[in-house]
Design a protein around this motif. Sequence first.
Motif, PDB file in Angstrom:
ATOM      1  N   SER A   1       0.798  -1.076  -0.169  1.00 19.82           N
ATOM      2  CA  SER A   1       0.002  -0.045   0.002  1.00 19.82           C
ATOM      3  C   SER A   1       0.975   1.248   0.116  1.00 19.82           C
ATOM      4  O   SER A   1       1.896   1.324   0.719  1.00 19.82           O
ATOM      5  CB  SER A   1      -1.136  -0.064   1.472  1.00 19.82           C
ATOM      6  OG  SER A   1      -1.720  -1.072   1.196  1.00 19.82           O
ATOM      7  N   VAL A   2       0.634   2.382  -0.693  1.00 22.61           N
ATOM      8  CA  VAL A   2       1.144   3.453  -0.610  1.00 22.61           C
ATOM      9  C   VAL A   2       1.207   4.014   0.814  1.00 22.61           C
ATOM     10  O   VAL A   2      -0.008   4.292   1.126  1.00 22.61           O
ATOM     11  CB  VAL A   2       0.525   4.513  -1.830  1.00 22.61           C
ATOM     12  CG1 VAL A   2       1.344   5.780  -1.806  1.00 22.61           C
ATOM     13  CG2 VAL A   2       0.751   3.907  -3.317  1.00 22.61           C
ATOM     14  N   PRO A   3       1.931   4.381   1.325  1.00 18.76           N
ATOM     15  CA  PRO A   3       1.814   4.960   2.676  1.00 18.76           C
ATOM     16  C   PRO A   3       1.020   6.230   2.736  1.00 18.76           C
ATOM     17  O   PRO A   3       1.063   7.003   1.618  1.00 18.76           O
ATOM     18  CB  PRO A   3       3.436   5.185   3.245  1.00 18.76           C
ATOM     19  CG  PRO A   3       4.261   4.325   2.390  1.00 18.76           C
ATOM     20  CD  PRO A   3       3.502   4.326   0.889  1.00 18.76           C
ATOM     21  N   ASP A   4       0.901   6.639   3.978  1.00 17.92           N
ATOM     22  CA  ASP A   4      -0.231   7.783   3.918  1.00 17.92           C
ATOM     23  C   ASP A   4       0.524   9.036   4.058  1.00 17.92           C
ATOM     24  O   ASP A   4       0.295  10.192   3.922  1.00 17.92           O
ATOM     25  CB  ASP A   4      -1.138   7.540   5.326  1.00 17.92           C
ATOM     26  CG  ASP A   4      -2.091   6.539   5.294  1.00 17.92           C
ATOM     27  OD1 ASP A   4      -2.513   6.467   3.773  1.00 17.92           O
ATOM     28  OD2 ASP A   4      -2.584   6.001   6.070  1.00 17.92           O
ATOM     29  N   SER A   5       2.000   8.902   4.297  1.00 19.69           N
ATOM     30  CA  SER A   5       2.951  10.038   4.443  1.00 19.69           C
ATOM     31  C   SER A   5       4.132   9.837   4.266  1.00 19.69           C
ATOM     32  O   SER A   5       4.569   8.569   3.744  1.00 19.69           O
ATOM     33  CB  SER A   5       2.718  10.535   5.995  1.00 19.69           C
ATOM     34  OG  SER A   5       3.776   9.834   6.745  1.00 19.69           O
ATOM     35  N   VAL A   6       5.169  10.670   3.889  1.00 17.04           N
ATOM     36  CA  VAL A   6       6.457  10.485   3.391  1.00 17.04           C
ATOM     37  C   VAL A   6       7.281   9.909   4.469  1.00 17.04           C
ATOM     38  O   VAL A   6       8.104   8.970   4.108  1.00 17.04           O
ATOM     39  CB  VAL A   6       7.123  11.896   2.948  1.00 17.04           C
ATOM     40  CG1 VAL A   6       7.325  12.533   4.476  1.00 17.04           C
ATOM     41  CG2 VAL A   6       8.449  11.501   2.289  1.00 17.04           C
ATOM     42  N   ASN A   7       6.851   9.783   5.688  1.00 13.08           N
ATOM     43  CA  ASN A   7       7.568   8.973   6.673  1.00 13.08           C
ATOM     44  C   ASN A   7       7.585   7.418   6.437  1.00 13.08           C
ATOM     45  O   ASN A   7       8.385   6.967   6.996  1.00 13.08           O
ATOM     46  CB  ASN A   7       7.012   9.328   8.182  1.00 13.08           C
ATOM     47  CG  ASN A   7       7.155  10.554   8.478  1.00 13.08           C
ATOM     48  OD1 ASN A   7       7.977  11.303   8.111  1.00 13.08           O
ATOM     49  ND2 ASN A   7       6.084  11.159   9.232  1.00 13.08           N
ATOM     50  N   GLY A   8       6.557   7.075   5.639  1.00 12.33           N
ATOM     51  CA  GLY A   8       6.494   5.606   5.450  1.00 12.33           C
ATOM     52  C   GLY A   8       7.070   5.169   4.176  1.00 12.33           C
ATOM     53  O   GLY A   8       6.885   3.904   3.886  1.00 12.33           O
ATOM     54  N   TYR A   9       7.854   6.197   3.470  1.00 13.14           N
ATOM     55  CA  TYR A   9       7.997   5.975   2.220  1.00 13.14           C
ATOM     56  C   TYR A   9       9.482   6.206   2.066  1.00 13.14           C
ATOM     57  O   TYR A   9      10.007   7.204   2.262  1.00 13.14           O
ATOM     58  CB  TYR A   9       7.444   6.847   1.100  1.00 13.14           C
ATOM     59  CG  TYR A   9       7.651   6.439  -0.359  1.00 13.14           C
ATOM     60  CD1 TYR A   9       7.369   5.428  -0.972  1.00 13.14           C
ATOM     61  CD2 TYR A   9       8.411   7.652  -1.076  1.00 13.14           C
ATOM     62  CE1 TYR A   9       7.793   5.174  -2.384  1.00 13.14           C
ATOM     63  CE2 TYR A   9       8.742   7.300  -2.286  1.00 13.14           C
ATOM     64  CZ  TYR A   9       8.383   6.278  -2.989  1.00 13.14           C
ATOM     65  OH  TYR A   9       8.646   5.866  -4.473  1.00 13.14           O
ATOM     66  N   GLU A  10      10.425   5.092   1.202  1.00 12.58           N
ATOM     67  CA  GLU A  10      11.604   5.233   1.253  1.00 12.58           C
ATOM     68  C   GLU A  10      12.083   5.363  -0.102  1.00 12.58           C
ATOM     69  O   GLU A  10      13.293   5.749  -0.278  1.00 12.58           O
ATOM     70  CB  GLU A  10      12.380   3.868   1.729  1.00 12.58           C
ATOM     71  CG  GLU A  10      12.112   3.469   3.120  1.00 12.58           C
ATOM     72  CD  GLU A  10      12.568   2.271   3.531  1.00 12.58           C
ATOM     73  OE1 GLU A  10      13.085   1.550   2.716  1.00 12.58           O
ATOM     74  OE2 GLU A  10      12.583   1.760   4.858  1.00 12.58           O
ATOM     75  N   GLY A  11      11.357   5.556  -1.142  1.00 12.52           N
ATOM     76  CA  GLY A  11      11.796   5.760  -2.283  1.00 12.52           C
ATOM     77  C   GLY A  11      11.808   7.327  -3.002  1.00 12.52           C
ATOM     78  O   GLY A  11      11.822   8.147  -1.995  1.00 12.52           O
ATOM     79  N   GLU A  12      11.616   7.489  -4.209  1.00 17.27           N
ATOM     80  CA  GLU A  12      11.876   8.843  -4.679  1.00 17.27           C
ATOM     81  C   GLU A  12      10.287   8.974  -5.238  1.00 17.27           C
ATOM     82  O   GLU A  12       9.471   8.205  -5.720  1.00 17.27           O
ATOM     83  CB  GLU A  12      12.898   8.902  -5.795  1.00 17.27           C
ATOM     84  CG  GLU A  12      14.272   8.864  -5.667  1.00 17.27           C
ATOM     85  CD  GLU A  12      14.999   8.904  -6.783  1.00 17.27           C
ATOM     86  OE1 GLU A  12      15.265  10.120  -7.218  1.00 17.27           O
ATOM     87  OE2 GLU A  12      15.485   8.006  -7.354  1.00 17.27           O
ATOM     88  N   VAL A  13       9.975  10.438  -5.534  1.00 18.52           N
ATOM     89  CA  VAL A  13       8.872  10.840  -6.247  1.00 18.52           C
ATOM     90  C   VAL A  13       9.267  11.765  -7.329  1.00 18.52           C
ATOM     91  O   VAL A  13      10.152  12.642  -7.075  1.00 18.52           O
ATOM     92  CB  VAL A  13       7.753  11.690  -5.274  1.00 18.52           C
ATOM     93  CG1 VAL A  13       6.500  11.804  -6.101  1.00 18.52           C
ATOM     94  CG2 VAL A  13       7.682  10.684  -3.988  1.00 18.52           C
ATOM     95  N   LEU A  14       8.690  11.420  -8.670  1.00 16.93           N
ATOM     96  CA  LEU A  14       9.081  12.223  -9.681  1.00 16.93           C
ATOM     97  C   LEU A  14       7.935  12.812 -10.140  1.00 16.93           C
ATOM     98  O   LEU A  14       6.892  12.186 -10.554  1.00 16.93           O
ATOM     99  CB  LEU A  14      10.024  11.329 -10.702  1.00 16.93           C
ATOM    100  CG  LEU A  14      11.198  10.598 -10.201  1.00 16.93           C
ATOM    101  CD1 LEU A  14      11.760   9.455 -11.343  1.00 16.93           C
ATOM    102  CD2 LEU A  14      12.294  11.710  -9.841  1.00 16.93           C
ATOM    103  N   GLY A  15       7.871  14.025 -10.419  1.00 18.96           N
ATOM    104  CA  GLY A  15       6.882  14.874 -11.115  1.00 18.96           C
ATOM    105  C   GLY A  15       7.021  15.270 -12.486  1.00 18.96           C
ATOM    106  O   GLY A  15       8.086  15.596 -12.904  1.00 18.96           O
ATOM    107  N   PHE A  16       5.999  15.146 -13.309  1.00 20.97           N
ATOM    108  CA  PHE A  16       6.187  15.676 -14.699  1.00 20.97           C
ATOM    109  C   PHE A  16       5.419  17.200 -14.456  1.00 20.97           C
ATOM    110  O   PHE A  16       4.015  17.067 -14.208  1.00 20.97           O
ATOM    111  CB  PHE A  16       5.575  14.832 -15.559  1.00 20.97           C
ATOM    112  CG  PHE A  16       5.556  15.387 -16.964  1.00 20.97           C
ATOM    113  CD1 PHE A  16       6.640  15.631 -17.842  1.00 20.97           C
ATOM    114  CD2 PHE A  16       4.331  15.680 -17.418  1.00 20.97           C
ATOM    115  CE1 PHE A  16       6.433  16.036 -19.031  1.00 20.97           C
ATOM    116  CE2 PHE A  16       4.005  16.337 -18.920  1.00 20.97           C
ATOM    117  CZ  PHE A  16       5.321  16.452 -19.722  1.00 20.97           C
ATOM    118  N   VAL A  17       5.889  18.443 -14.951  1.00 20.61           N
ATOM    119  CA  VAL A  17       5.310  19.423 -14.749  1.00 20.61           C
ATOM    120  C   VAL A  17       5.103  20.236 -16.042  1.00 20.61           C
ATOM    121  O   VAL A  17       6.066  20.198 -16.855  1.00 20.61           O
ATOM    122  CB  VAL A  17       5.974  20.599 -13.662  1.00 20.61           C
ATOM    123  CG1 VAL A  17       5.239  21.659 -13.605  1.00 20.61           C
ATOM    124  CG2 VAL A  17       5.900  19.815 -12.294  1.00 20.61           C
TER     125      VAL A  17
END
Length: 281
Positions: A175-191
Amino acid sequence: MDVTVRDARAEDIDAVTAFADSTWDGWDYVPDAWDDWLDEGVTLVADADGRPVGTVHGVTRDDEAWLEGLRVDEDYRREGIASALVDGVVERTADRGVSVVRCMAFDGNEAGVSFLESVGFGRTATVRHGRGFGFPYGSALEPANFDESLEVVRGTEAFEAVDGLYATSDWRMWSVPDSVNGYEGEVLGFVEDGEVRGIALCDGTRINETGEERRTELVLGFVWSEPRYVSQFALDIRGEAREREIHDAVVFVPDDQTVDAFDQAGYDFDRHDHIYEKVIQ
């Protein structure tokens, strides 16, 4: 037949290799993963007639568990051994506070699907994974804020289609964590035009070895984009892999029109990956 399910030991490897290698025409990842399995999670072996005839591995994260590597010697199938192994993992992980156990079944594995349904698993999502080689196009992707990105994707059709799950580089889904505290990877955005049009959760790299070929892969375990930007986003992901000097980009996407857009952007898609889960009461 008297069957005993117990914790796996290092010395079981020869017996496990003997029956595991017959599963996929002479090769199986289980023997290569054995040492890591013994150090992580729950690894069980089923003994019958004085020797190991089945094995399975389960790993936990928070209140979830992932089941993998279920193997049974072909001479001992349909004897309840697979059920005993799965029950063993469910019981052990439940003791650790797990409330749901998931696993993956591939297209065409009718026997596997029938078995999972017989022991209480139901399909919760279907994803497709595509592979595109690093493309010297360049990338406009940039680091994105996890919490803000989650606000964007939560409630989208893509997020709902994958049941809020994302894939990791070890081919497990959580499950995608509810906050960044539970996520160890990167987030990439396309703007584009000052707005976030695409988001990808990146779990880092993995090594894919096939025969003598060894390739690095950038794994993006959840990908979402506004429909009009999917093709551009797909190309930028390939460009991102190239900029990082990684051979290929691997994306996990919902089984919807996103697949067609990524296919047209040079990604190869193979089977459907069906995710099954069992809720532990």
